[in-house]
Design a protein around this motif. Structure first.
Motif, PDB file in Angstrom:
ATOM      1  N   ASP A   1     -35.940  58.880  48.426  1.00  0.00           N
ATOM      2  CA  ASP A   1     -35.832  58.917  46.971  1.00  0.00           C
ATOM      3  C   ASP A   1     -36.430  60.162  46.330  1.00  0.00           C
ATOM      4  O   ASP A   1     -35.979  60.589  45.260  1.00  0.00           O
ATOM      5  CB  ASP A   1     -36.528  57.682  46.364  1.00  0.00           C
ATOM      6  CG  ASP A   1     -35.889  56.371  46.809  1.00  0.00           C
ATOM      7  OD1 ASP A   1     -34.729  56.400  47.278  1.00  0.00           O
ATOM      8  OD2 ASP A   1     -36.556  55.326  46.708  1.00  0.00           O
ATOM      9  N   GLN A   2     -37.453  60.759  46.953  1.00  0.00           N
ATOM     10  CA  GLN A   2     -38.121  61.907  46.347  1.00  0.00           C
ATOM     11  C   GLN A   2     -37.663  63.236  46.934  1.00  0.00           C
ATOM     12  O   GLN A   2     -37.744  64.261  46.271  1.00  0.00           O
ATOM     13  CB  GLN A   2     -39.639  61.794  46.553  1.00  0.00           C
ATOM     14  CG  GLN A   2     -40.271  60.540  45.996  1.00  0.00           C
ATOM     15  CD  GLN A   2     -41.707  60.399  46.444  1.00  0.00           C
ATOM     16  OE1 GLN A   2     -42.391  61.390  46.689  1.00  0.00           O
ATOM     17  NE2 GLN A   2     -42.175  59.177  46.586  1.00  0.00           N
ATOM     18  N   ILE A   3     -37.215  63.206  48.182  1.00  0.00           N
ATOM     19  CA  ILE A   3     -36.956  64.458  48.897  1.00  0.00           C
ATOM     20  C   ILE A   3     -35.458  64.677  49.118  1.00  0.00           C
ATOM     21  O   ILE A   3     -34.884  65.646  48.616  1.00  0.00           O
ATOM     22  CB  ILE A   3     -37.743  64.473  50.222  1.00  0.00           C
ATOM     23  CG1 ILE A   3     -39.255  64.457  49.912  1.00  0.00           C
ATOM     24  CG2 ILE A   3     -37.382  65.685  51.065  1.00  0.00           C
ATOM     25  CD1 ILE A   3     -40.140  64.249  51.109  1.00  0.00           C
ATOM     26  N   GLU A   4     -34.810  63.763  49.820  1.00  0.00           N
ATOM     27  CA  GLU A   4     -33.356  63.894  50.017  1.00  0.00           C
ATOM     28  C   GLU A   4     -32.623  63.877  48.684  1.00  0.00           C
ATOM     29  O   GLU A   4     -31.698  64.665  48.463  1.00  0.00           O
ATOM     30  CB  GLU A   4     -32.842  62.766  50.911  1.00  0.00           C
ATOM     31  CG  GLU A   4     -33.109  62.952  52.384  1.00  0.00           C
ATOM     32  CD  GLU A   4     -32.386  61.909  53.213  1.00  0.00           C
ATOM     33  OE1 GLU A   4     -31.371  62.253  53.859  1.00  0.00           O
ATOM     34  OE2 GLU A   4     -32.837  60.744  53.217  1.00  0.00           O
TER      35      GLU A   4
ATOM     36  N   GLU B   1     -34.338  68.642  60.365  1.00  0.00           N
ATOM     37  CA  GLU B   1     -35.640  68.777  61.022  1.00  0.00           C
ATOM     38  C   GLU B   1     -36.786  68.562  60.037  1.00  0.00           C
ATOM     39  O   GLU B   1     -37.816  67.972  60.387  1.00  0.00           O
ATOM     40  CB  GLU B   1     -35.757  70.150  61.680  1.00  0.00           C
ATOM     41  CG  GLU B   1     -34.796  70.396  62.823  1.00  0.00           C
ATOM     42  CD  GLU B   1     -33.395  70.782  62.361  1.00  0.00           C
ATOM     43  OE1 GLU B   1     -32.504  70.876  63.228  1.00  0.00           O
ATOM     44  OE2 GLU B   1     -33.190  70.982  61.140  1.00  0.00           O
ATOM     45  N   VAL B   2     -36.622  69.047  58.812  1.00  0.00           N
ATOM     46  CA  VAL B   2     -37.648  68.872  57.792  1.00  0.00           C
ATOM     47  C   VAL B   2     -37.760  67.398  57.408  1.00  0.00           C
ATOM     48  O   VAL B   2     -38.864  66.843  57.308  1.00  0.00           O
ATOM     49  CB  VAL B   2     -37.352  69.736  56.555  1.00  0.00           C
ATOM     50  CG1 VAL B   2     -38.334  69.419  55.424  1.00  0.00           C
ATOM     51  CG2 VAL B   2     -37.424  71.216  56.909  1.00  0.00           C
ATOM     52  N   LEU B   3     -36.631  66.741  57.205  1.00  0.00           N
ATOM     53  CA  LEU B   3     -36.643  65.322  56.856  1.00  0.00           C
ATOM     54  C   LEU B   3     -37.271  64.495  57.972  1.00  0.00           C
ATOM     55  O   LEU B   3     -38.040  63.556  57.708  1.00  0.00           O
ATOM     56  CB  LEU B   3     -35.217  64.845  56.568  1.00  0.00           C
ATOM     57  CG  LEU B   3     -34.521  65.527  55.387  1.00  0.00           C
ATOM     58  CD1 LEU B   3     -33.081  65.054  55.284  1.00  0.00           C
ATOM     59  CD2 LEU B   3     -35.261  65.256  54.081  1.00  0.00           C
ATOM     60  N   ARG B   4     -36.973  64.861  59.201  1.00  0.00           N
ATOM     61  CA  ARG B   4     -37.545  64.145  60.343  1.00  0.00           C
ATOM     62  C   ARG B   4     -39.074  64.306  60.369  1.00  0.00           C
ATOM     63  O   ARG B   4     -39.809  63.340  60.599  1.00  0.00           O
ATOM     64  CB  ARG B   4     -36.934  64.660  61.640  1.00  0.00           C
ATOM     65  CG  ARG B   4     -37.255  63.821  62.881  1.00  0.00           C
ATOM     66  CD  ARG B   4     -36.557  64.359  64.117  1.00  0.00           C
ATOM     67  NE  ARG B   4     -35.115  64.477  63.911  1.00  0.00           N
ATOM     68  CZ  ARG B   4     -34.432  65.626  63.936  1.00  0.00           C
ATOM     69  NH1 ARG B   4     -35.050  66.771  64.168  1.00  0.00           N
ATOM     70  NH2 ARG B   4     -33.137  65.630  63.735  1.00  0.00           N
ATOM     71  N   ALA B   5     -39.546  65.522  60.115  1.00  0.00           N
ATOM     72  CA  ALA B   5     -40.990  65.765  60.101  1.00  0.00           C
ATOM     73  C   ALA B   5     -41.672  64.997  58.973  1.00  0.00           C
ATOM     74  O   ALA B   5     -42.753  64.429  59.154  1.00  0.00           O
ATOM     75  CB  ALA B   5     -41.270  67.263  59.972  1.00  0.00           C
TER      76      ALA B   5
END
Length: 219
Positions: free
Chosen positions: A20-23, A31-35
């Motif tokens: 909700d805040q990032i994607e 890779e960033v979302l996974r981290a």
């Protein structure tokens, strides 16, 4: 067993944070979302603030410093375009959260903090969470880490009136740096600095608010 409990609730909160805040705000690098999904942000704040750990705002970590808003951490990380094996310098270790995210991307992280109690606490966290790719230094961040230069990437988690020359000098050819620049917290702009064919190129990306980058040299 219904799969509920404090750990499950925190994991769900972390997933909601990413969704909700990032994607939802445009960060898309897998890779960033996974981290961001993996690093337990609640372990990088004071116990009393754990219920707020996955909310969309910075939190105090003592000594006038903060852990950055989750979206800003993800945005800056995506801008860096970190690849496994990159040598990354971070200025302003703070709680250690950003360093942990960079380490999850496979980077070798060199992070500098000027406030001794924060440095010591971050070092203890890195040890406890087994982030072996993170090296910490207690020093003036405006000087960078010259004995380990050059760096493929530099991330500065505090704002100042200009880009410190020593940091530019420690960027590798084709290196990238992300840094907030401005005279005060309310007039900072996030900048992407790139070296390309011997030139330094600065691109302004939007307004941000960071604590001050304080140093005795490099200005």
């Amino acid at each position: 067993m219904n799969g509920s409990g404090p750990k499950t609730d925190l994991r769900r909160s972390r997933e909601r944070m990413v969704r909700d805040q990032i994607e939802a705000r445009g960060v898309s690098q897998p890779e960033v979302l996974r981290a961001m999904r993996k690093v337990p942000r609640h372990l990088f704040v004071e116990e009393a603030l754990i219920p707020q750990a996955y909310e969309d705002h910075p939190l105090p970590i003592g000594h006038g410093q903060t852990i950055s808003q989750p979206y800003v951490v993800a945005w800056m990380t995506e801008l860096l375009a970190v690849a496994p094996g990159h040598k990354v310098l971070e200025i302003g270790t703070g709680s250690g959260y950003q360093a942990a995210v960079l380490a999850e991307l496979g980077a070798d992280v060199f992070t500098v903090e000027r406030v001794k109690p924060l440095y010591e606490l971050a070092r203890a966290r890195m040890d406890a969470l087994r982030y072996r790719r993170v090296r910490l230094k207690l020093d003036d961040g405006t000087l960078g880490w010259p004995e380990e230069a050059p760096f493929d990437r530099i991330l500065v988690a505090a704002g100042g009136p200009r880009i410190p020359a020593p940091l530019v000098g420690q960027l590798s050819e084709t290196g990238r740096m992300v840094i907030p620049v401005g005279a005060s917290r309310r007039s900072q702009t996030l900048c992407l600095v790139r070296r390309e064919n011997g030139r330094v190129i600065v691109r302004e990306l939007g307004g941000v608010m960071f604590v001050d980058l304080v140093g005795t040299h490099g200005w």
